[in-house]
Design an enzyme around this catalytic site. Sequence first.
Site, PDB file in Angstrom:
ATOM      1  N   GLU A   1       0.808  -1.215   0.000  1.00 30.85           N
ATOM      2  CA  GLU A   1       0.000   0.000   0.000  1.00 30.85           C
ATOM      3  C   GLU A   1       0.845   1.270   0.000  1.00 30.85           C
ATOM      4  O   GLU A   1       0.434   2.289  -0.557  1.00 30.85           O
ATOM      5  CB  GLU A   1      -0.938   0.007   1.211  1.00 30.85           C
ATOM      6  CG  GLU A   1      -1.977  -1.107   1.217  1.00 30.85           C
ATOM      7  CD  GLU A   1      -2.927  -1.030   0.039  1.00 30.85           C
ATOM      8  OE1 GLU A   1      -3.266   0.097  -0.373  1.00 30.85           O
ATOM      9  OE2 GLU A   1      -3.325  -2.091  -0.474  1.00 30.85           O
TER      10      GLU A   1
ATOM     11  N   GLU B   1      -1.078  10.203   0.712  1.00 32.49           N
ATOM     12  CA  GLU B   1      -1.516  10.075  -0.680  1.00 32.49           C
ATOM     13  C   GLU B   1      -0.857  11.115  -1.567  1.00 32.49           C
ATOM     14  O   GLU B   1      -0.709  12.283  -1.188  1.00 32.49           O
ATOM     15  CB  GLU B   1      -3.037  10.252  -0.796  1.00 32.49           C
ATOM     16  CG  GLU B   1      -3.845   9.097  -0.277  1.00 32.49           C
ATOM     17  CD  GLU B   1      -5.321   9.273  -0.598  1.00 32.49           C
ATOM     18  OE1 GLU B   1      -5.632   9.710  -1.729  1.00 32.49           O
ATOM     19  OE2 GLU B   1      -6.148   8.978   0.267  1.00 32.49           O
TER      20      GLU B   1
ATOM     21  N   ASN C   1     -13.177   6.298   9.771  1.00 34.57           N
ATOM     22  CA  ASN C   1     -12.091   5.472  10.267  1.00 34.57           C
ATOM     23  C   ASN C   1     -11.234   6.228  11.276  1.00 34.57           C
ATOM     24  O   ASN C   1     -10.814   5.669  12.298  1.00 34.57           O
ATOM     25  CB  ASN C   1     -11.219   4.979   9.107  1.00 34.57           C
ATOM     26  CG  ASN C   1     -11.845   3.823   8.367  1.00 34.57           C
ATOM     27  OD1 ASN C   1     -12.424   2.926   8.969  1.00 34.57           O
ATOM     28  ND2 ASN C   1     -11.735   3.839   7.043  1.00 34.57           N
TER      29      ASN C   1
END
Length: 288
Positions: A141, A150, A188
């Site tokens: 990831e 990101e 989350n």
Amino acid sequence: MLSSVLAAAACFPVTASAAESTASATGPAARCAPLWSSSTAYTQGGTVSHHGRNWTAQWWTRNENPGATSVWADQGACVGGVSDFVVSEAQFDAVFPDRNPFYTYQGLIDALHSYPRFANTGTPATRAQEAAAFLTHADFESVGLRYVKEINEDNYGRKCDYSQPYGCPAGQKAYYGRGPIMFSWNFNYKAAGDALGLDLLNNPWLVEQDPSVAWQTALWYWNTQNGPGTMTSHEAMVGGAGFGETIRSLNGALECDGGNPASVAARVAAYERITGVLGTAPGSRLGC
């Protein structure tokens, strides 16, 4: 997965370790007791160190891992000990030779106290396989732990679910993917923060500023969330479902059941490489 978008390379100041933070907040941390040994019998009151924390036996015990069973009472972080995590620092360096300096081995060790059964349950082979599986998905990831957040900032504003009653108090663009598994979405951050005792909903930047917090969020997902699967990744590895089921718990049909066989094959290859570094067999049921 929490986010399928690559992260942007960035170096951030490394904060104090969990043990050091505890020491500064509550006074000097205790020195680490002798390392726990699986072959030693301990009587009530016996104290050992394990994963950078001291533990005291509540009754007679032998070959029961501190943190994995209720016989051991957690006495808190300690200093001056030796890591007995199933992954050594040299192995961690071998798995991630080109990682961003943000991702420290000590940050991972400090995070282990949040989920003491992780890579600490079952046989030595089971423990090593779980650690390898977790590191495999972190490797995949974050591209070998090269990225902390990101890379595509156009996606940042898409990770805020305003249908949640608490909204996005840190801003619509604040809940982008961060850390080893590109942890994202306001719900989350809220759930993980509540579980870990951290206000990640209002301060999601902690995940890209504190290595221990980054690893803790990844461990939270690994140990508590089914995702699109039917079990947590921890349950998959300790219960015999195998590495393939961890892929399902992370990405479900996006990769499994023919969704993206090339991606599954890449994860399996990475897992086989990392189990090799740890000196354990990968086991069965690798695909999904």
